[in-house]
Design an enzyme around this catalytic site. Structure first.
Site, PDB file in Angstrom:
ATOM      1  N   LYS A   1      -5.347   0.840   5.048  1.00 35.51           N
ATOM      2  CA  LYS A   1      -5.156   2.349   4.868  1.00 35.51           C
ATOM      3  C   LYS A   1      -3.761   1.985   3.317  1.00 35.51           C
ATOM      4  O   LYS A   1      -3.009   0.695   3.135  1.00 35.51           O
ATOM      5  CB  LYS A   1      -3.369   1.959   5.924  1.00 35.51           C
ATOM      6  CG  LYS A   1      -2.550   4.156   5.333  1.00 35.51           C
ATOM      7  CD  LYS A   1      -1.637   3.435   4.672  1.00 35.51           C
ATOM      8  CE  LYS A   1      -1.255   4.471   4.357  1.00 35.51           C
ATOM      9  NZ  LYS A   1      -0.051   4.995   2.649  1.00 35.51           N
TER      10      LYS A   1
ATOM     11  N   GLU B   1      16.108  -6.952  -5.829  1.00 33.98           N
ATOM     12  CA  GLU B   1      14.263  -6.992  -6.159  1.00 33.98           C
ATOM     13  C   GLU B   1      14.842  -6.146  -6.817  1.00 33.98           C
ATOM     14  O   GLU B   1      14.210  -4.383  -6.476  1.00 33.98           O
ATOM     15  CB  GLU B   1      13.796  -6.490  -4.670  1.00 33.98           C
ATOM     16  CG  GLU B   1      12.531  -6.736  -5.480  1.00 33.98           C
ATOM     17  CD  GLU B   1      10.804  -7.155  -4.512  1.00 33.98           C
ATOM     18  OE1 GLU B   1      10.131  -7.540  -3.994  1.00 33.98           O
ATOM     19  OE2 GLU B   1      11.445  -6.345  -3.428  1.00 33.98           O
TER      20      GLU B   1
END
Length: 452
Positions: free
Chosen positions: A153, A355
């Site tokens: 996927k 992040e």
């Protein structure tokens, strides 16, 4: 329903891809389940040969795949070509794993036990947009070697090389539905794979926030998971290091792939006694970084993946941090963002703890070994990092104290397909790559034989 695929360097539409719904995803799982009987019945030697043919088919198509990855993701073409070579090497390495999955014989009272490594069944590999082909292969190949079937996927932003990969699997002679690709959104396709009782394991690479959702969903069926999630890796430079070498290497330790890398060394910890000298060396190294057309041979850094992601990265600079230097970016179309160095004495600032997933690095001073380790470990993440020093004893002592899964000494490169890869803390669960990766896709069966 179809989605447009955009070249992030030009903002041009380069393809349209069908987005599958829940029903068609479930049908793919049923096809995969049916293919398990065929694939697991093939001998290990024949499975290895088929996987070798698959690797060689990818090798023959390397230039096409590299060009496609650059157009779809914004990787520099030099980087895409280098990555494709490593992908082929990785595929050949795991083709051989099919014949290395051997059990044990264990003497016990009254007889002997033997163990077998049985495949878990259908494996879903949910790959991200930053390194779509490489990470798909990391999950796919050891799973196939262990006798599993795989459903890939890809991100709806970057599906093109994964679609081509599955075509190459068919051309190489792998049986039908042993490797499939399902294109679509996370809520429709990804969630269906997570919820389906016939999917035995999910390999997910992405953000920590989505990783938590993956783990929660998988828990409902006690589905096995491997999670490779976020990072905020520290690049530690001690005063005795080769400062010139460390400064020249630091920019691409975080700016490679425009900083869209979980392993990016986005915290640059420099011993206080040499921090000014180090920054003097770092500034020209950053200014020499060429941002631009990823197909040009002299380009170091391409665009961010999308306009939405550029807005997210830009938001980290909204509070006007102390910017030391920025590289130049092109004018005109493309999702460009300047490689940026920030200096902060506060190791808890957002740019130092969150992040960013873009080309931004924060320089933070430290005083001594204990201070460096404290700052490096003061994060929820624990994926990667670097240590620069001429004292190998100090390097190894520091490495043992750093809470991260992948460290390099006097280098900013710690990922090799021959060695395990994964994170501590909220950077993930499980390990990919290395000689034992195929075991992550098996169940151990113990059989007792009476000799009485």
């Amino acid at each position: 329903m179809h989605a447009e695929v955009i070249n992030p360097a030009t903002e041009d539409i380069i393809a349209t891809v069908e987005m599958l719904d829940e029903a068609r995803t479930e049908h793919a799982v049923r096809r995969a389940s049916a293919a398990m009987n065929t694939w697991r019945s093939i001998s290990a030697a024949d499975r290895a040969r088929l996987l070798q043919r698959f690797a060689l088919a990818v090798e023959a198509d390397m230039e096409n795949l590299a060009q496609l990855e650059t157009r779809n993701c914004g990787h520099t073409l030099n980087n895409s070509r280098f990555t494709l070579r490593k992908i082929v090497d990785c595929m050949l390495f795991y083709a051989g794993a099919a014949e290395r999955l051997i059990g044990k014989q264990i003497p016990v009272d009254g007889g002997i036990n033997i163990t077998f490594h049985e495949p878990v069944g259908v494996v879903a590999v949910i790959a991200p947009w930053n390194f779509p082909l490489m990470i798909a292969v990391w999950g796919m190949m050891p799973a196939l070697a262990a006798g599993n079937v795989v459903i890939l996927k890809p991100s709806e932003l970057t599906p093109l090389t994964t679609l081509r990969l599955v075509e190459l699997a068919t051309e190489a002679g792998l049986p039908d539905n042993v490797v499939q690709v399902v294109t679509g959104t996370g809520p429709a396709v990804g969630q269906t794979l997570l919820d389906h009782s016939d999917v035995g394991k999910v390999v997910f690479t992405g953000s920590t926030a989505v990783g938590r959702t993956v783990m929660t969903s998988a828990a409902r069926n006690l589905k096995r998971v491997t999670l490779e999630l976020g990072g905020k890796s520290a690049n530690i430079v001690f005063a005795d290091a080769d400062l010139k070498a460390a400064a020249e290497a630091a920019p691409m330790g975080v700016f490679d792939n425009a900083g869209q890398d979980c392993c990016a060394r986005s915290r640059l910890l420099v011993q206080r006694s040499v921090i000014d000298e180090f920054i003097e060396l770092l500034v020209p190294a950053v200014r020499s970084v060429v941002v631009g057309d990823p197909t040009h041979a002299d380009t170091h850094v391409g665009p961010l993946i999308s306009a939405t992601h550029r807005e997210r990265v830009s938001a980290f600079l909204a509070d006007k941090p102390q910017i030391v230097v920025q590289a130049d970016i092109p004018e005109g179309p493309g999702y460009w963002f300047p490689p940026t160095v920030i200096r902060s004495d506060d190791g808890r600032a957002p740019t130092a703890t969150q992040e960013i997933f873009g080309p931004v690095v924060t320089v933070i001073p430290f005083d001594d070994d204990d201070d460096a380790v404290r700052i490096a470990n003061d994060t929820t993440y624990g994926l990667a990092g670097s240590i620069w020093t001429r004292d190998i004893g100090q390097a190894l002592r520091t490495a043992r104290r750093i809470e991260a899964g992948n460290l390099s000494i006097n280098s900013n490169s710690a990922v090799r397909y021959q060695a395990p890869f994964g994170g501590f803390k909220q950077s993930g669960i499980g390990r990919e790559l290395g000689p034992d990766a195929a075991l992550e896709f098996t169940e151990t069966k113990s059989v007792y034989i009476s000799t009485a």
